[in-house]
Each structure stands twice: as C-alpha cells, then as structure tokens.
Design an enzyme around this catalytic site. Structure first.
Site, PDB file in Angstrom:
ATOM      1  N   GLY A 126      -7.242  -0.841  -9.869  1.00  0.00           N
ATOM      2  CA  GLY A 126      -6.107  -1.251  -9.065  1.00  0.00           C
ATOM      3  C   GLY A 126      -6.074  -2.831  -8.596  1.00  0.00           C
ATOM      4  O   GLY A 126      -7.292  -3.365  -8.187  1.00  0.00           O
ATOM      5  N   GLY A 131       0.809  -1.378  -0.016  1.00  0.00           N
ATOM      6  CA  GLY A 131       0.068   0.182  -0.105  1.00  0.00           C
ATOM      7  C   GLY A 131       0.814   1.126   0.137  1.00  0.00           C
ATOM      8  O   GLY A 131       2.194   1.354   0.116  1.00  0.00           O
ATOM      9  N   ASP A 133      -5.534  -3.575  -5.535  1.00  0.00           N
ATOM     10  CA  ASP A 133      -6.022  -3.630  -4.286  1.00  0.00           C
ATOM     11  C   ASP A 133      -7.494  -3.929  -4.438  1.00  0.00           C
ATOM     12  O   ASP A 133      -7.994  -4.757  -3.525  1.00  0.00           O
ATOM     13  CB  ASP A 133      -5.682  -2.570  -3.411  1.00  0.00           C
ATOM     14  N   THR A 190      -4.930   4.342   2.642  1.00  0.00           N
ATOM     15  CA  THR A 190      -4.636   5.797   2.496  1.00  0.00           C
ATOM     16  C   THR A 190      -5.558   6.525   1.610  1.00  0.00           C
ATOM     17  O   THR A 190      -5.818   7.773   1.972  1.00  0.00           O
ATOM     18  CB  THR A 190      -3.241   5.615   1.849  1.00  0.00           C
ATOM     19  N   THR A 212       0.885   3.582   2.130  1.00  0.00           N
ATOM     20  CA  THR A 212       1.623   3.809   3.625  1.00  0.00           C
ATOM     21  C   THR A 212       2.391   2.721   4.078  1.00  0.00           C
ATOM     22  O   THR A 212       3.677   2.698   4.767  1.00  0.00           O
ATOM     23  CB  THR A 212       0.356   4.152   4.551  1.00  0.00           C
ATOM     24  N   ASN A 213       1.968   1.302   4.105  1.00  0.00           N
ATOM     25  CA  ASN A 213       2.500   0.293   4.479  1.00  0.00           C
ATOM     26  C   ASN A 213       2.637  -0.803   3.791  1.00  0.00           C
ATOM     27  O   ASN A 213       1.662  -1.058   2.789  1.00  0.00           O
ATOM     28  CB  ASN A 213       1.771  -0.296   5.983  1.00  0.00           C
ATOM     29  N   ILE A 214       3.449  -1.786   3.852  1.00  0.00           N
ATOM     30  CA  ILE A 214       3.677  -3.105   3.242  1.00  0.00           C
ATOM     31  C   ILE A 214       3.115  -4.054   4.191  1.00  0.00           C
ATOM     32  O   ILE A 214       3.813  -4.248   5.312  1.00  0.00           O
ATOM     33  CB  ILE A 214       4.977  -3.467   2.710  1.00  0.00           C
ATOM     34  N   ASP A 248     -12.599  -0.219   2.144  1.00  0.00           N
ATOM     35  CA  ASP A 248     -11.353  -0.378   2.488  1.00  0.00           C
ATOM     36  C   ASP A 248     -10.937   1.068   3.046  1.00  0.00           C
ATOM     37  O   ASP A 248     -10.679   1.976   2.166  1.00  0.00           O
ATOM     38  CB  ASP A 248     -10.653  -0.741   1.395  1.00  0.00           C
ATOM     39  N   THR A 277      -9.010  22.690  20.054  1.00  0.00           N
ATOM     40  CA  THR A 277      -8.544  22.578  18.651  1.00  0.00           C
ATOM     41  C   THR A 277      -8.266  20.988  18.440  1.00  0.00           C
ATOM     42  O   THR A 277      -8.984  20.569  17.137  1.00  0.00           O
ATOM     43  CB  THR A 277      -7.126  23.261  18.326  1.00  0.00           C
TER      44      THR A 277
END
Length: 271
Positions: A107, A8, A109, A132, A10-12, A129, A184
């Site tokens: 894709g 992905g 994924d 990201t 962000t991560n594998i 899903d 905030t």
C-alpha cells in the site's frame, strides 16, 4: 509551497509545506459520494481558513488507499488548485528497497511511512501506524523494507463490538481509569485500549526477535497512536505527522526527475 494529501479509509489529511516545514494541516472525512466540485470547494475553503493561497502551491503529492475516491479528488485538485498531482506508486524514487515477495501489492501508505521513518529516524526501524488498520512495518539498516503486519485498528474493533452485538453501546475510544472496569462502557474501553497495548508490545517484541534486529527504533504515528504510545515503553517516539512528512520527502526526492513519478491518467480514471 507543496500540498500533500494522505487519503485514508476514514479521513483525508492534507498538509502544506514550505521547504521541509509543515506550516498547516487539516482533514476531511473520506466520502466516496462526493463530486470533484465538492472536494474542490471544501479544499479551497480549508486553505483559505488557514491563510493559505492556492496560487502559491507549486506541486501536489497524493498517497491513497481508497481507489474509488480518486477520480473525483484528483480532478478537484486539477480544477481548483491548477496542478496535476503525482501519486505514490510503482516507479517513484523512494530511497528504500521494497524487499517483499510482491512489491506492487504494498500500500502507498506503508511506502510513505517506511520512507519517512527511515529518512527521519534512520534504520533499523519499526513504524507503527494507528489508522483504520494498525500496521507495523520494519526497515533494516540498509534501507530495505522487508516485512509488515496488518491488524484491525481501534475504530474497526470498536465498531465490530457495537454493531455485531445486540446490547453493547457505541462508545468513546479512550483509556479508562483502570483495567478493573465495573460497568459496560469502561469494560469495552478497557478491552479496546489495553488489548491494543498488549498487541503492540507482543508484535514489536516478536518482530525484533524473529528478525534478530533487537536494536530497532520504534516510531508510532496515526490519530489514536498517542494513547498507545503513552502506555508502552516499546514505542520510542510518537510522531503524529510522520506520513505527511513522508509525502513531502517523496516529492522532494522526485521533483528533479518528474518522468519517474506516477502521473494520474485522467483518461483511464473510473467514473
């Protein structure tokens, strides 16, 4: 054992299956500057820590949405695991029909999620899903993947807030105590989480309405999916390892007919 790899933005995420049972999973950040040796040594270390022997891995299946890491990653798998991995892409047997205008643009994924959702939960189904990007795909009862929606994910939205505004801080992505925020950080958390909940409800509702498939089951996955799934009745099931299961299903469908699998051609890999 079978090693599956979900690459992905962000991560594998790695998963190891014995038959159809996921016995271990682990992840690393998706680093485009890593060499094949760095990927390989880290993978061997993760396998060892989890008590897994590389010699027992019979095959590898990879789905990736990050082309620039594939040269190093695939060569790492070949060098350190000793297997030439197969890539999810055109030509593999999926058991579903990609009924979109340009199937080759879909894709890997999304294909994996569609296969996993349909095979494990039946059709009609909507798979959400939370990665990201947040993706919504729909497969009808005949096994046709015929529509999908892609939105900015929670991390992308959060990053935009603190990078593109002068005074907003970087925050932890979590559900605040109440939407009635008084400072905030909780104001930003409320906007991110409740905004995603509202988006989820509306998109699922509209997909069902416009398709006429009101009885579609909704399955969610992805790292941040649990937060949203717990807050909306529109999601029927939260399955955190759905994508890994889909990769195992695809490997099993194609292992007796390997010529149809999309092999990685090292000679054409980018440097």
């Amino acid at each position: 054992m079978i090693l599956v790899v979900d690459v992905g933005n962000t991560n594998i995420t790695y998963g190891v299956f014995k038959g159809d049972k996921l016995v271990s999973s682990f992840r690393m950040t998706t680093g485009s500057s890593r060499t094949s040796d760095e990927y390989g040594l880290e993978l061997l270390s993760l396998l060892s820590i989890n008590g897994l022997e590389k010699e027992k891995i019979e095959g590898v299946m990879v789905a990736s949405v990050v082309p620039k890491v594939m040269h190093a990653l695939v060569n790492a798998i070949m060098k350190y695991i000793g297997k030439k991995p197969y890539l999810v892409g055109p030509g593999i047997k999926t058991g579903i029909k990609i009924a979109l205008d340009n199937p080759r643009e879909v894709g890997p994924d999304l294909i994996v999620d569609a296969v996993a959702g349909y095979e494990l939960y039946g059709g009609p189904i909507i798979v959400v899903d939370y990665g990201t990007a947040t993706t919504y795909i729909m497969v009808n009862e005949k096994g046709e993947f015929f529509t999908g929606v892609v939105c900015p994910g929670l991390r992308i939205s959060a990053k935009a807030l603190w990078e593109d505004t002068a005074k907003l801080p970087e925050i932890e992505i979590k559900k605040p105590v109440s939407i009635l925020a008084k400072e905030t950080v909780s104001s930003m958390q409320a906007g991110l989480i409740y905004g995603q909940i509202g988006q989820t409800k509306y998109i699922i509702e509209q997909m069902k309405k416009e398709s006429g498939i009101e009885n579609a089951k909704v399955v969610a996955t992805g790292g941040l999916g649990r937060i949203i799934a717990e807050e909306t009745k529109e999601i029927d099931v939260y399955d955190p390892t759905l994508t890994l299961k889909g990769l195992q299903i695809l490997y099993d469908k194609n292992r007796r007919n390997k010529p149809q699998l999309k092999d990685f051609d090292n000679t054409n890999a980018p440097e």
